[in-house]
Design a protein around this motif. Sequence first.
Motif, PDB file in Angstrom:
ATOM      1  N   PRO A  79       0.818  -1.231   0.000  1.00  0.00           N
ATOM      2  CA  PRO A  79       0.000   0.000   0.000  1.00  0.00           C
ATOM      3  C   PRO A  79       0.846   1.273   0.000  1.00  0.00           C
ATOM      4  O   PRO A  79       0.480   2.264  -0.635  1.00  0.00           O
ATOM      5  CB  PRO A  79      -0.805  -0.105   1.292  1.00  0.00           C
ATOM      6  CG  PRO A  79      -0.801  -1.542   1.652  1.00  0.00           C
ATOM      7  CD  PRO A  79       0.490  -2.080   1.129  1.00  0.00           C
ATOM      8  N   LEU A  80       1.986   1.250   0.662  1.00  0.00           N
ATOM      9  CA  LEU A  80       2.868   2.407   0.669  1.00  0.00           C
ATOM     10  C   LEU A  80       3.397   2.695  -0.733  1.00  0.00           C
ATOM     11  O   LEU A  80       3.422   3.843  -1.183  1.00  0.00           O
ATOM     12  CB  LEU A  80       4.034   2.182   1.637  1.00  0.00           C
ATOM     13  CG  LEU A  80       5.092   3.280   1.667  1.00  0.00           C
ATOM     14  CD1 LEU A  80       4.498   4.568   2.228  1.00  0.00           C
ATOM     15  CD2 LEU A  80       6.285   2.849   2.482  1.00  0.00           C
ATOM     16  N   ALA A  81       3.799   1.643  -1.439  1.00  0.00           N
ATOM     17  CA  ALA A  81       4.295   1.809  -2.805  1.00  0.00           C
ATOM     18  C   ALA A  81       3.189   2.336  -3.711  1.00  0.00           C
ATOM     19  O   ALA A  81       3.434   3.193  -4.579  1.00  0.00           O
ATOM     20  CB  ALA A  81       4.846   0.496  -3.330  1.00  0.00           C
ATOM     21  N   ASP A  82       1.965   1.874  -3.538  1.00  0.00           N
ATOM     22  CA  ASP A  82       0.849   2.350  -4.345  1.00  0.00           C
ATOM     23  C   ASP A  82       0.601   3.840  -4.116  1.00  0.00           C
ATOM     24  O   ASP A  82       0.400   4.605  -5.067  1.00  0.00           O
ATOM     25  CB  ASP A  82      -0.426   1.562  -4.022  1.00  0.00           C
ATOM     26  CG  ASP A  82      -0.359   0.122  -4.512  1.00  0.00           C
ATOM     27  OD1 ASP A  82       0.503  -0.169  -5.363  1.00  0.00           O
ATOM     28  OD2 ASP A  82      -1.165  -0.690  -4.033  1.00  0.00           O
ATOM     29  N   VAL A  83       0.609   4.252  -2.870  1.00  0.00           N
ATOM     30  CA  VAL A  83       0.382   5.663  -2.553  1.00  0.00           C
ATOM     31  C   VAL A  83       1.507   6.523  -3.135  1.00  0.00           C
ATOM     32  O   VAL A  83       1.263   7.591  -3.698  1.00  0.00           O
ATOM     33  CB  VAL A  83       0.256   5.863  -1.028  1.00  0.00           C
ATOM     34  CG1 VAL A  83       0.295   7.338  -0.667  1.00  0.00           C
ATOM     35  CG2 VAL A  83      -1.008   5.217  -0.515  1.00  0.00           C
ATOM     36  N   MET A  84       2.741   6.075  -3.030  1.00  0.00           N
ATOM     37  CA  MET A  84       3.872   6.844  -3.551  1.00  0.00           C
ATOM     38  C   MET A  84       3.805   6.967  -5.071  1.00  0.00           C
ATOM     39  O   MET A  84       4.121   8.024  -5.631  1.00  0.00           O
ATOM     40  CB  MET A  84       5.202   6.212  -3.128  1.00  0.00           C
ATOM     41  CG  MET A  84       5.456   6.291  -1.621  1.00  0.00           C
ATOM     42  SD  MET A  84       5.329   7.964  -0.968  1.00  0.00           S
ATOM     43  CE  MET A  84       6.720   8.720  -1.734  1.00  0.00           C
ATOM     44  N   LEU A  85       3.390   5.916  -5.762  1.00  0.00           N
ATOM     45  CA  LEU A  85       3.262   5.991  -7.214  1.00  0.00           C
ATOM     46  C   LEU A  85       2.156   6.966  -7.618  1.00  0.00           C
ATOM     47  O   LEU A  85       2.311   7.727  -8.580  1.00  0.00           O
ATOM     48  CB  LEU A  85       2.997   4.605  -7.799  1.00  0.00           C
ATOM     49  CG  LEU A  85       4.213   3.680  -7.813  1.00  0.00           C
ATOM     50  CD1 LEU A  85       3.820   2.289  -8.269  1.00  0.00           C
ATOM     51  CD2 LEU A  85       5.292   4.233  -8.717  1.00  0.00           C
ATOM     52  N   VAL A  86       1.049   6.972  -6.903  1.00  0.00           N
ATOM     53  CA  VAL A  86      -0.022   7.919  -7.199  1.00  0.00           C
ATOM     54  C   VAL A  86       0.463   9.347  -6.973  1.00  0.00           C
ATOM     55  O   VAL A  86       0.211  10.237  -7.788  1.00  0.00           O
ATOM     56  CB  VAL A  86      -1.278   7.607  -6.347  1.00  0.00           C
ATOM     57  CG1 VAL A  86      -2.282   8.737  -6.436  1.00  0.00           C
ATOM     58  CG2 VAL A  86      -1.902   6.301  -6.790  1.00  0.00           C
ATOM     59  N   LEU A  87       1.189   9.604  -5.896  1.00  0.00           N
ATOM     60  CA  LEU A  87       1.717  10.939  -5.637  1.00  0.00           C
ATOM     61  C   LEU A  87       2.715  11.362  -6.716  1.00  0.00           C
ATOM     62  O   LEU A  87       2.737  12.521  -7.136  1.00  0.00           O
ATOM     63  CB  LEU A  87       2.357  11.005  -4.255  1.00  0.00           C
ATOM     64  CG  LEU A  87       1.392  10.932  -3.074  1.00  0.00           C
ATOM     65  CD1 LEU A  87       2.162  10.880  -1.765  1.00  0.00           C
ATOM     66  CD2 LEU A  87       0.445  12.104  -3.091  1.00  0.00           C
ATOM     67  N   LEU A  88       3.542  10.438  -7.166  1.00  0.00           N
ATOM     68  CA  LEU A  88       4.507  10.733  -8.228  1.00  0.00           C
ATOM     69  C   LEU A  88       3.784  11.122  -9.508  1.00  0.00           C
ATOM     70  O   LEU A  88       4.169  12.092 -10.179  1.00  0.00           O
ATOM     71  CB  LEU A  88       5.415   9.529  -8.468  1.00  0.00           C
ATOM     72  CG  LEU A  88       6.425   9.673  -9.601  1.00  0.00           C
ATOM     73  CD1 LEU A  88       7.442  10.745  -9.255  1.00  0.00           C
ATOM     74  CD2 LEU A  88       7.109   8.350  -9.865  1.00  0.00           C
ATOM     75  N   ILE A  89       2.743  10.407  -9.854  1.00  0.00           N
ATOM     76  CA  ILE A  89       1.989  10.725 -11.067  1.00  0.00           C
ATOM     77  C   ILE A  89       1.339  12.094 -10.941  1.00  0.00           C
ATOM     78  O   ILE A  89       1.365  12.895 -11.882  1.00  0.00           O
ATOM     79  CB  ILE A  89       0.938   9.628 -11.340  1.00  0.00           C
ATOM     80  CG1 ILE A  89       1.653   8.341 -11.761  1.00  0.00           C
ATOM     81  CG2 ILE A  89      -0.052  10.071 -12.409  1.00  0.00           C
ATOM     82  CD1 ILE A  89       0.755   7.129 -11.824  1.00  0.00           C
ATOM     83  N   ILE A  90       0.792  12.404  -9.786  1.00  0.00           N
ATOM     84  CA  ILE A  90       0.169  13.710  -9.583  1.00  0.00           C
ATOM     85  C   ILE A  90       1.196  14.825  -9.739  1.00  0.00           C
ATOM     86  O   ILE A  90       0.952  15.834 -10.405  1.00  0.00           O
ATOM     87  CB  ILE A  90      -0.526  13.774  -8.206  1.00  0.00           C
ATOM     88  CG1 ILE A  90      -1.749  12.855  -8.208  1.00  0.00           C
ATOM     89  CG2 ILE A  90      -0.911  15.197  -7.845  1.00  0.00           C
ATOM     90  CD1 ILE A  90      -2.382  12.679  -6.850  1.00  0.00           C
ATOM     91  N   VAL A  91       2.366  14.664  -9.156  1.00  0.00           N
ATOM     92  CA  VAL A  91       3.415  15.681  -9.259  1.00  0.00           C
ATOM     93  C   VAL A  91       3.865  15.839 -10.711  1.00  0.00           C
ATOM     94  O   VAL A  91       4.076  16.950 -11.189  1.00  0.00           O
ATOM     95  CB  VAL A  91       4.605  15.328  -8.341  1.00  0.00           C
ATOM     96  CG1 VAL A  91       5.806  16.181  -8.648  1.00  0.00           C
ATOM     97  CG2 VAL A  91       4.195  15.477  -6.895  1.00  0.00           C
ATOM     98  N   MET A  92       3.985  14.732 -11.427  1.00  0.00           N
ATOM     99  CA  MET A  92       4.414  14.802 -12.821  1.00  0.00           C
ATOM    100  C   MET A  92       3.380  15.509 -13.695  1.00  0.00           C
ATOM    101  O   MET A  92       3.738  16.171 -14.674  1.00  0.00           O
ATOM    102  CB  MET A  92       4.697  13.401 -13.361  1.00  0.00           C
ATOM    103  CG  MET A  92       5.955  12.784 -12.780  1.00  0.00           C
ATOM    104  SD  MET A  92       6.187  11.059 -13.223  1.00  0.00           S
ATOM    105  CE  MET A  92       6.135  11.107 -14.983  1.00  0.00           C
ATOM    106  N   LEU A  93       2.121  15.391 -13.374  1.00  0.00           N
ATOM    107  CA  LEU A  93       1.081  16.056 -14.153  1.00  0.00           C
ATOM    108  C   LEU A  93       0.939  17.531 -13.801  1.00  0.00           C
ATOM    109  O   LEU A  93       0.643  18.361 -14.652  1.00  0.00           O
ATOM    110  CB  LEU A  93      -0.269  15.352 -13.952  1.00  0.00           C
ATOM    111  CG  LEU A  93      -0.373  13.941 -14.532  1.00  0.00           C
ATOM    112  CD1 LEU A  93      -1.701  13.323 -14.164  1.00  0.00           C
ATOM    113  CD2 LEU A  93      -0.195  13.976 -16.040  1.00  0.00           C
ATOM    114  N   ILE A  94       1.155  17.877 -12.547  1.00  0.00           N
ATOM    115  CA  ILE A  94       0.942  19.244 -12.081  1.00  0.00           C
ATOM    116  C   ILE A  94       2.153  20.140 -12.365  1.00  0.00           C
ATOM    117  O   ILE A  94       2.000  21.321 -12.652  1.00  0.00           O
ATOM    118  CB  ILE A  94       0.625  19.251 -10.566  1.00  0.00           C
ATOM    119  CG1 ILE A  94      -0.651  18.485 -10.294  1.00  0.00           C
ATOM    120  CG2 ILE A  94       0.536  20.654 -10.019  1.00  0.00           C
ATOM    121  CD1 ILE A  94      -1.907  19.156 -10.742  1.00  0.00           C
TER     122      ILE A  94
END
Length: 143
Positions: free
Chosen positions: A20-35
């Motif tokens: 679950p930690l890895a999943d949350v970190m990947l979602v945050l990375l994608i958000i940062v890359m888009l923003i």
Amino acid sequence: MGMDVGGESGGLNSQINVTPLADVMLVLLIIVMLIAPLLQAGVAVTLPEAANTVEKPDNDANTVLHVDAAGRFYVDNQMTEESQLLATVQRALDRKLERIVLIKADQGARYAEVMDVLDRLQRAGIEDIGLVTERRLRGAAGG
């Protein structure tokens, strides 16, 4: 993984489940890359087109001087009076690692204003100056 209760050994498994930690970190990375690209909005200028341009991404290491169609000057997205232009550019260069000034002039800006800025920068000892243009698409009219 981390849910082994009992078994042959009879004890609890105390390993942490990191999925679950890895999943949350990947979602945050994608958000940062888009923003992140959306946050780099600068002065709205329509750059002239040229066929012989190379891609140079905008980053904070560059000092960018915008000249809009109305003849206003912006140094690193901050409006600057013409009388304070050289001092503002020098202060911006002192804060940066690269001593390069990129000029983004609107295609509607007067040619004389852009050349005057180039001349003033060179007389002030700033020799690394680049003119930023848009890449002309192949097959476009006029090229």
